[in-house]
Design a protein around this motif. Sequence first.
Motif, mmCIF file in Angstrom:
data_model
loop_
_atom_site.group_PDB
_atom_site.id
_atom_site.type_symbol
_atom_site.label_atom_id
_atom_site.label_comp_id
_atom_site.label_asym_id
_atom_site.label_seq_id
_atom_site.Cartn_x
_atom_site.Cartn_y
_atom_site.Cartn_z
ATOM 1 N N ARG A 178 0.792 -1.228 0.000
ATOM 2 C CA ARG A 178 0.000 0.000 0.000
ATOM 3 C C ARG A 178 0.823 1.277 0.000
ATOM 4 N N SER A 179 2.001 1.261 0.585
ATOM 5 C CA SER A 179 2.885 2.433 0.458
ATOM 6 C C SER A 179 3.342 2.572 -0.994
ATOM 7 N N LEU A 180 3.668 1.447 -1.621
ATOM 8 C CA LEU A 180 4.014 1.481 -3.045
ATOM 9 C C LEU A 180 2.831 1.931 -3.886
ATOM 10 N N GLY A 181 1.619 1.582 -3.442
ATOM 11 C CA GLY A 181 0.423 2.019 -4.163
ATOM 12 C C GLY A 181 0.330 3.530 -4.219
ATOM 13 N N ILE A 182 0.547 4.194 -3.069
ATOM 14 C CA ILE A 182 0.553 5.660 -3.049
ATOM 15 C C ILE A 182 1.694 6.196 -3.908
ATOM 16 N N ALA A 183 2.823 5.481 -3.905
ATOM 17 C CA ALA A 183 3.953 5.886 -4.751
ATOM 18 C C ALA A 183 3.585 5.796 -6.229
ATOM 19 N N PHE A 184 2.803 4.784 -6.610
ATOM 20 C CA PHE A 184 2.355 4.673 -8.002
ATOM 21 C C PHE A 184 1.524 5.898 -8.393
ATOM 22 N N TYR A 185 0.659 6.344 -7.483
ATOM 23 C CA TYR A 185 -0.142 7.548 -7.735
ATOM 24 C C TYR A 185 0.767 8.756 -7.948
ATOM 25 N N LEU A 186 1.758 8.920 -7.049
ATOM 26 C CA LEU A 186 2.669 10.062 -7.168
ATOM 27 C C LEU A 186 3.529 9.970 -8.416
ATOM 28 N N SER A 187 3.825 8.734 -8.833
ATOM 29 C CA SER A 187 4.668 8.566 -10.023
ATOM 30 C C SER A 187 3.956 9.018 -11.287
ATOM 31 N N VAL A 188 2.629 9.042 -11.269
ATOM 32 C CA VAL A 188 1.877 9.593 -12.404
ATOM 33 C C VAL A 188 2.268 11.055 -12.609
ATOM 34 N N ILE A 189 2.289 11.818 -11.486
ATOM 35 C CA ILE A 189 2.644 13.238 -11.559
ATOM 36 C C ILE A 189 4.117 13.402 -11.915
ATOM 37 N N GLY A 190 4.972 12.528 -11.334
ATOM 38 C CA GLY A 190 6.408 12.617 -11.605
ATOM 39 C C GLY A 190 6.749 12.320 -13.052
ATOM 40 N N ALA A 191 6.231 11.200 -13.560
ATOM 41 C CA ALA A 191 6.485 10.840 -14.959
ATOM 42 C C ALA A 191 5.913 11.901 -15.901
ATOM 43 N N SER A 192 4.767 12.449 -15.524
ATOM 44 C CA SER A 192 4.140 13.491 -16.351
ATOM 45 C C SER A 192 4.995 14.752 -16.406
ATOM 46 N N SER A 193 5.662 15.080 -15.297
ATOM 47 C CA SER A 193 6.544 16.260 -15.280
ATOM 48 C C SER A 193 7.709 16.068 -16.244
ATOM 49 N N PHE A 194 8.296 14.865 -16.240
ATOM 50 C CA PHE A 194 9.367 14.574 -17.194
ATOM 51 C C PHE A 194 8.843 14.611 -18.630
ATOM 52 N N LEU A 195 7.663 14.021 -18.843
ATOM 53 C CA LEU A 195 7.071 14.026 -20.181
ATOM 54 C C LEU A 195 6.770 15.446 -20.650
ATOM 55 N N SER A 196 6.363 16.304 -19.707
ATOM 56 C CA SER A 196 6.099 17.700 -20.048
ATOM 57 C C SER A 196 7.372 18.371 -20.551
ATOM 58 N N SER A 197 8.493 18.122 -19.863
ATOM 59 C CA SER A 197 9.780 18.692 -20.298
ATOM 60 C C SER A 197 10.187 18.162 -21.673
ATOM 61 N N ILE A 198 9.999 16.846 -21.862
ATOM 62 C CA ILE A 198 10.345 16.243 -23.164
ATOM 63 C C ILE A 198 9.454 16.814 -24.269
ATOM 64 N N LEU A 199 8.164 16.964 -23.966
ATOM 65 C CA LEU A 199 7.227 17.522 -24.949
ATOM 66 C C LEU A 199 7.602 18.954 -25.312
ATOM 67 N N ILE A 200 7.983 19.747 -24.312
ATOM 68 C CA ILE A 200 8.408 21.133 -24.572
ATOM 69 C C ILE A 200 9.635 21.148 -25.476
ATOM 70 N N THR A 201 10.595 20.269 -25.191
ATOM 71 C CA THR A 201 11.824 20.203 -26.001
ATOM 72 C C THR A 201 11.504 19.839 -27.451
ATOM 73 N N ILE A 202 10.647 18.834 -27.642
ATOM 74 C CA ILE A 202 10.290 18.384 -28.997
ATOM 75 C C ILE A 202 9.539 19.482 -29.747
ATOM 76 N N LEU A 203 8.548 20.080 -29.089
ATOM 77 C CA LEU A 203 7.758 21.136 -29.752
ATOM 78 C C LEU A 203 8.608 22.366 -30.034
ATOM 79 N N ASP A 204 9.523 22.675 -29.122
ATOM 80 C CA ASP A 204 10.427 23.806 -29.337
ATOM 81 C C ASP A 204 11.268 23.570 -30.592
ATOM 82 N N HIS A 205 11.778 22.358 -30.758
ATOM 83 C CA HIS A 205 12.606 22.014 -31.923
ATOM 84 C C HIS A 205 11.782 22.071 -33.215
ATOM 85 N N ILE A 206 10.582 21.514 -33.174
ATOM 86 C CA ILE A 206 9.729 21.463 -34.373
ATOM 87 C C ILE A 206 9.272 22.855 -34.781
#
Length: 592
Positions: free
Chosen positions: A497-525
Motif C-alpha cells: 500500500r505504500s508502493l500504491g501511493i507511490a504509483f499515484y505520485l509517479s503519475v505526476i512525476g512521470a508526467s513532469s518529465f514528459l512535459s519537459s520532453i514535450l516542450i523540447t520536442i515542440l520547441d525544436h519542431i
Amino acid sequence: MDEQKRGLDQFEYEDENEKWVNDSSLDHKGQVPLRASTGSWKASFFIIAIEFSERLSYFGIATSLIIYLTKVMHEDLKTAAKSVNYWSGVTTLMPLFGGFIADSYLGRFYTVFASTIVYLLGLILLTMSWFAPSLRACKHGETCQEPRKIHVIIFFLAIYLISIGTGGHKPALESFGADQFDEENPKERKQKMSYFNWWNFGLCSGLLIGVTVIVYLQDHVSWGVADIVLTAVMAISLAIFIIGRPVYRYRRPTGSPLTPMLQVLVAAIRKRALPYPANPAFQLYEAPKLDRSHGRLLCHTKNLKFLDKAAIVEDISNSAEKEDPWRLATVTKVEEMKLVLNMIPIWVATLPFGICIAQSSTFFIKQGVTMDRKINGFEIPPASIYALAAIGMIISVTLYEKVLVPVMRKITGNERGINILQRIGIGMFCSIVTMVVSALVEKKRLENVRQNVATNTFVPMSVFWLAPQFVIVGFGDGFALVGLQEYFYDQVPDSMRSLGIAFYLSVIGASSFLSSILITILDHITEKSGKSWFGKDLNSSRLDKFYGLLAIMVAVNLCFYVLLARRYSYKNVQKVVVADCYDDKNNPTSMA
C-alpha cells in the motif's frame, strides 16, 4: 437452552471481535490493538497534521521555484521551466523507492520519521543558502547577474534533499493514515472512504497557506525568512507526529512485495502445459481462511487465465509442492499479480492528465508575473494565484463528500456513491476544460501584449483572468487526484500500500518529465517552422497553441481511458468462503 447458550456465545464472540482489531495490525507495544483506544480519526488527525505542514513547505517552495530560478538564478523561461519539471519529476518518482522501503523493511511509521528528518535537513540547508555569507547568491549588499557557483550547488542540494524526504514521506504517511481504519469493520470502512477526502482537505489547507502567507514572505520580506518559518513548522509537526505514537496502529513490513509476484510468474510458466481447470472456483489452491498470516483472501477472476495455472495442484498427496511457493501459488497471490498488471494501462492513461497538471506550477505562475496583480494598492505575489486551485479543490472535495456521495449512494446502491475510476474520469474531463480556458486566456493576454508593445514585459490585464483556469484545475484535482490516491491505495495488494501511493505520485512525476520532453520536442519542431512556441520570455512565446494541443491530447486519451474503465475488474475480497465470490450463474461478483 442449548440454543440460548449458542446465541450467548455468538454474542460474546461478536462483542470480543468488536473490542479488538483483527486486521493483522499491531499497537505500539506489538500487541493486538484495542479498537476504542487506537486508530480511526483519533490517530489520523495526528497524521493529517504532519501532512498539512509538509504540503505547506512543498507548495511554498514549488510554486515559487520558477520565480526564484528566473529572478535570483537568472535562468531563462525555457530552462527554468525544465528545471522545475525535473525537480517535480524526481520529487514525485522518489516515492517509488520510499514506498518499497516502507512496505518491505522499515515499516511506515519509521519511514515517515526518517524521511521527515531528511526533509528537515533540506529546509535547514535552504535557509543557510540565503543567510550564510559564504553561501549567498551574491556578496552581501551587491547585485549580480549570475549567482555564485557555491550557492547554486547548495540550493539544488537542498531542494533535492527535500525531494528525497518527500520520497519517503508521501507514500508512507498517506498509507499509514489509511491503515488506521479497519476495512472489515463496517463503521471504520465508511470512515476510510471519507479519510481520503479529509486528507486532501488538510493537504489543500497547507497548500493554501503555503501559496499565500509563505509566498508573501518570499515576495515582500525575504526568501530566507520564509525558509525559517517552513523549517520551524516542519520541526513542530515532527514533534506532533511522535506524540501520537501510542494511538497508532502499525503493520509489520512483509519483505519485498516483488518476490511473490515473481513466484507466481515462475509457477505459471512451469505449469503452462497443464489444462485449465473446469471449475476454477473450487479446483485452484487457496490458503485456509482462518490462517491470518496470509492476510485477506481475494476472489478468483476470469481475466489473465494464464496466471491461474500457478494455483493448479499437480499432486494432491504431495505436501512438498504446497510448501514450495515457486511451484504452487495461492489464488490470492495470483489475483494480487493480476491487480498490479491491470493497473499498468490505467497508469499510462492518466499521464496526459498529469502533463496538464504540470503546467499549473510553471507556465500558469509565470503568466501571472506579467499581469496586473494590484488590488487597492496591494500587489499579490504571482505564486499566490495558485491559492485559487486549492480553494477549487476544497470546494470540490467538500461537495463530493457532503452532497454527491450521499445522493449517489441512494441512486446506485454503491457505498462509494460512484466507483473510483468514474471519479478519476470526471477529473480528467475537467483538465480538458482547463486547457481550453487557458488557451483562450493566453490568446487574450498576447493580444494585449501586441496592443501595448511599449510596456515590454508588463501587460495591463488583471491577473484574475487566470482565476477560472486555476479554479477548474483545483476542482478537477478534487476528483482525479483524490480518486487516484484512493485507487492506487485500495486496488494494490494489501502488502504494497505504500508502493500504491507511490504509483499515484509517479503519475505526476512521470508526467513532469514528459512535459519537459514535450516542450523540447515542440520547441525544436516549431523553431524549424519559423517561430518557437517557447521563446526567451512569455510574451514572445505561443503558450495558447501549446495549451490547445494539450486539450486535444487529453480528449483523445479520455476516450481510451473510458474503454479501460468499462472493462476493469476491481479487487474482490472473500467474505466467508470462496463461493461468496460467485453469483448463481457462477460468474465472479464485483466490489466496484
